[in-house]
Design a protein around this motif. Structure first.
Motif: not given
Length: 821
Positions: A81-82, A84-86, A88-89, A164, A167
């Motif tokens: 998930l981490v 993937v979230a990065l 998407l951002q 970052r 992240w």
């Protein structure tokens, strides 16, 4: 553009959209070194690490069974998930290309890890696989690398989490939890986990270096604004082509300055380091050479500089800082020191920083032509001007250390200007000054000839100075471009040394050692490691203890004596084809040393190079030495082919059952014939063959005619070759007899001659692998049981290849100390 209003700047610039960062290559190399170190640690200390792994796994077994089942799934979801979230951002910020490259890199890394996992399961590298997974009961199914984790690390490396922190912390936590689960629940070893992380980082950095990163470099307008803030107002600035060599830096610009007053630079700017040297007067227009040092070029050439620092002594190697900030500060200091010394170098007009990404040095521009582009060459007065310019630097203990032809500028009035002294030294030692002079002499000899360079040195330097400089005329201490040019003109440096030696008292020149580690020493170290690894692998395939126990020790001693006799034959063969008289025992030591050299070179290459080097050290001219060694090889080849034909005929008529070569031998022979026919059929092949053979025949034939006129020498050379071959044949026969078997000597001769021919063709150290296979197949075809054939070949290779290795190492070390090699 053309300025339409007063105060506008005419700018001509072309910025790169993507650049390759040398620091990525350096980090990739360090990651690869980490992988090798971890693998070696696993091979060397598997027992200790296994104990650690056992403790961790044992502790994990006390955890609830349900937790062990759920933990891997939860950790995998969290680690999925981490990133993937990065991603998407970044997509929301419209960085589609960046995300696409990172995903592609991750997929590539995962695929590479899967391939490596499959390769490690092959029997050939089973020891390596066992070391990585710390093999123990029930762990053979564990993968050496985790493809998902490798791909994830490569994905994050490609994106880069610099700047970052949130992240980065999230990824550290997710990766840490996943790693703990891998070790405890999935029985992955810590060593495997560390190698996985290093492999993912190495692949990500490699792709990032090859594909390049988005450029953040400031443009020409930003550079002009920074120069104006330092009191240097620029009216025009344009990008110029970066030379292959010469002034360092990432980019170069040519700038034109306009009206400037001395009061425009504030005291704060001067204090901050934005200094101005030589303010121009009101209304004066000058030209500047602007050199930009971009932060993205940090660590450029670091690997080469580390290599030079390790190989050369501290005062010889130029220890350039890895940091761009330290680099430009050092160059600024050297420019001020050169200007203070009164040397003709371009004055440093300004030193400014352009944001966090670049530093700029602006020099006064001089019109002229570099020595590299001067056609025709320079006059005696200009040569004198070059020497005097360097002398002014040395008088103030400042060196240049990069006196190449493209950094020596000759102006229209015949004066010399030394461009970019940034590689030099302040408060230089006597050795560093002499090294500067040796570089100057070597470079001048390349462009104006050794005679004029030697005449200039004799005119400008005293006999004591020449005595100090002469032993430093070694290629290893010269600039990189100078060494490259000398490789194509090998006669220049020896001619220069010879001319300068005539001007100094005989015997006054003392050799100077400038290297920490010689290439021969490094070669010896590598050969030692290779020998240990190859010997361990060969002994693992067959039990040496059982072979030695079953062998008759009396025949083993006979085989060892015959193996020693081969070196006597090799020494006689070399002496017979050399016109000079050689000391027998010294020549014998060289042949013994050759047995060690063949560990890292093909058998026909390493020994020949060692013999040529030995003859040159014995004052035999290089062409004669090469021709003599070439003649010895040609005679050996002719005798080898002749003996194969003779013994094959004898074996065919005397053997009750003919020798049947293995099937693969026919395919090899057919392949060789096909290649030969293809070479002769194609015009390009015939030209290539003619180009390779003609120079050899041109050297060998005249030498053969000379030897033919000396029957004693000819008999010594041919007799030595026959003694060498006969000793090997008899040694192989003795190894067969050591196991209570006998094979007709003619058949043994055919087997050995064929096997050694195959070994000389295959480009492996000592024909390793090919010789064993050919000899084993030959002895089996001659009627021996396969197990006896393998044992006989192992004993033969032990006596003729492995046993001489330590003796050869001692002989090589002795010959190096006595300067015979």
């Amino acid at each position: 553009m053309t300025p339409s209003q007063p105060g506008e700047i005419e700018v001509t610039d072309q910025l790169e959209r993507r650049i390759r960062k040398p620091v990525d290559l350096l980090r990739c190399t360090l990651s690869c070194v980490e992988i090798v170190a971890l693998v070696l640690a696993g091979l060397a200390a598997s027992a200790t690490t296994t104990g650690v792994e056992t403790d961790i796994v044992g502790a994990s077994r006390r955890l609830p069974h349900a937790l062990l089942d759920v933990a891997p799934k939860v950790a995998l979801i969290g680690l999925f998930l981490v990133p993937v979230a990065l991603g998407l951002q970044l997509l929301l910020r419209r960085q589609l290309r960046r995300v696409g490259e990172a995903v592609a890199t991750g997929v590539l890394a995962a695929a590479v890890a899967s391939v490596v996992d499959n390769l490690l399961r092959h029997a050939a590298v089973s020891r390596l696989y066992d070391a990585i997974i710390m093999s123990r009961p029930g762990a053979s199914h564990v993968a050496a690398l985790d493809p998902y984790l490798v791909g994830l690390v490569a994905y994050l490396t490609m994106i880069s989490l610099v700047g970052r922190p949130s992240w980065r912390n999230a990824m550290w936590v997710a990766a840490g939890v996943y790693s703990i689960v891998l070790v405890t629940a999935l029985h992955t070893t810590v060593l495997s986990l560390l190698i996985t992380l290093a492999a993912g980082r190495a692949i990500g950095l490699a792709v990032r270096y090859v594909a390049g990163s988005a450029s953040q470099r400031p443009g020409a307008r930003d550079i002009a604004a920074a120069l104006a803030a330092a009191g240097v107002r620029v009216t025009a600035i344009r990008r110029v082509r970066q030379p292959r060599t010469g002034v360092a830096g990432s980019r170069r610009y040519a700038a034109t300055t306009g009206e400037v007053t001395a009061g425009e630079a504030t005291a704060g700017e001067v204090t901050a380091g934005q200094v101005t040297a030589g303010q121009v007067k009101m209304g004066e227009t000058t030209s500047l050479d602007v050199v930009v040092y971009d932060q993205d070029q940090q660590a450029a050439g670091a690997i080469y500089r580390v290599y030079r620092s390790v190989r050369l002594l501290g005062q010889v190697s130029r220890n350039t800082p890895l940091s761009v900030d330290h680099e430009v500060e050092r160059r600024a200091l050297l420019s001020y020191a050169a200007e203070d010394a009164g040397a003709p170098t371009p004055p440093l007009r300004a030193f400014v920083r352009v944001g966090p990404e670049a530093s700029v040095l602006a020099y006064t521009h001089y019109e002229g032509t570099t020595l590299a582009n001067r056609n025709p060459g320079c006059s005696d007065a200009e040569l004198s001007s070059i020497w005097d310019a360097v002398g002014r630097l040395h008088a103030h203990r400042v060196t240049h250390r990069a006196l190449t032809a493209d950094r020596i500028l000759l102006t229209g009035d015949g004066q010399a200007v030394l461009v970019d002294p940034g590689d030099g030294d302040v408060a230089a030692t006597d050795l560093q000054i002499r090294l500067d002079l040796s570089q100057l002499l070597a470079e001048l000899a390349l462009f104006v000839g050794p005679e004029r360079a030697a005449d200039l040195a004799q005119e400008k330097a005293s006999a004591d100075e020449l005595v100090a400089v002469l032993p430093l005329l070694q290629p290893v201490v010269l600039a990189r471009s100078t060494r490259h040019a000398l490789r194509h003109r090998r006669d220049v440096l020896p001619a220069l040394r010879k001319l300068l030696s005539a001007a100094v008292p005989e015997g006054s020149v003392v050799p100077v050692r400038l290297e920490r580690i010689r290439l021969r020493t490094l070669l010896t170290m590598v050969a030692s490691v290779v020998a240990a690894y190859l010997l361990a692998g060969e002994l693992e395939r067959a039990s040496l203890a059982s072979v030695l126990r079953s062998a008759d020790w009396r025949w083993s001693i006979v085989g060892l004596a015959l193996s020693a006799t081969t070196y006597i034959g090799a020494a006689l063969a070399l002496s017979g084809f050399v016109p000079a008289r050689l000391k027998f025992f010294r020549t014998l030591f060289v042949q013994v040393a050759g047995s060690f050299v063949t560990l890292v070179t093909p058998a026909a290459v390493g020994g020949a190079a060692l013999n040529v080097r030995y003859l040159q050290r014995k004052k035999v001219p290089a062409p004669v030495a090469a021709a003599s060694v070439g003649l010895a090889q040609v005679v050996a080849f002719v005798l080898h082919i002749s003996l194969i034909v003779v013994f094959a005929a004898v074996a065919g008529t005397t053997a009750k059952t003919p020798i049947h070569p293995p099937t693969w031998a026919y395919f090899v022979l057919a392949g060789i014939v096909a290649v030969a026919l293809g070479v002769f059929a194609l015009p390009a092949g015939r030209r290539l063959l003619r180009a390779r053979v003609t120079p050899t025949l041109g050297q060998v034939l005249p030498r053969l005619l000379e030897v033919a006129q000396q029957p004693r020498k000819l008999a010594e050379g041919v007799g030595g070759q026959l003694m060498l071959t006969a000793s090997y044949i008899l040694c192989l026969a003795a190894c067969v007899a050591a196991f209570g078997r006998s094979v007709p000597i003619a058949s043994v001769a055919v087997v050995y001659l064929t096997g050694s021919a195959i070994g000389s063709v295959v480009p492996t150290p000592g024909g390793l692998g090919a010789v064993e296979a050919a000899l084993t197949a030959g002895l089996t075809a001659a009627g021996l049981h396969s197990a006896v054939a393998v044992s006989s070949v192992l004993l033969f290779r032990l006596l003729t290849f492995w046993f001489p290795v330590p003796v050869g190492w001692v002989a090589l070390s002795y010959l190096e100390r006595t300067h015979d090699l």
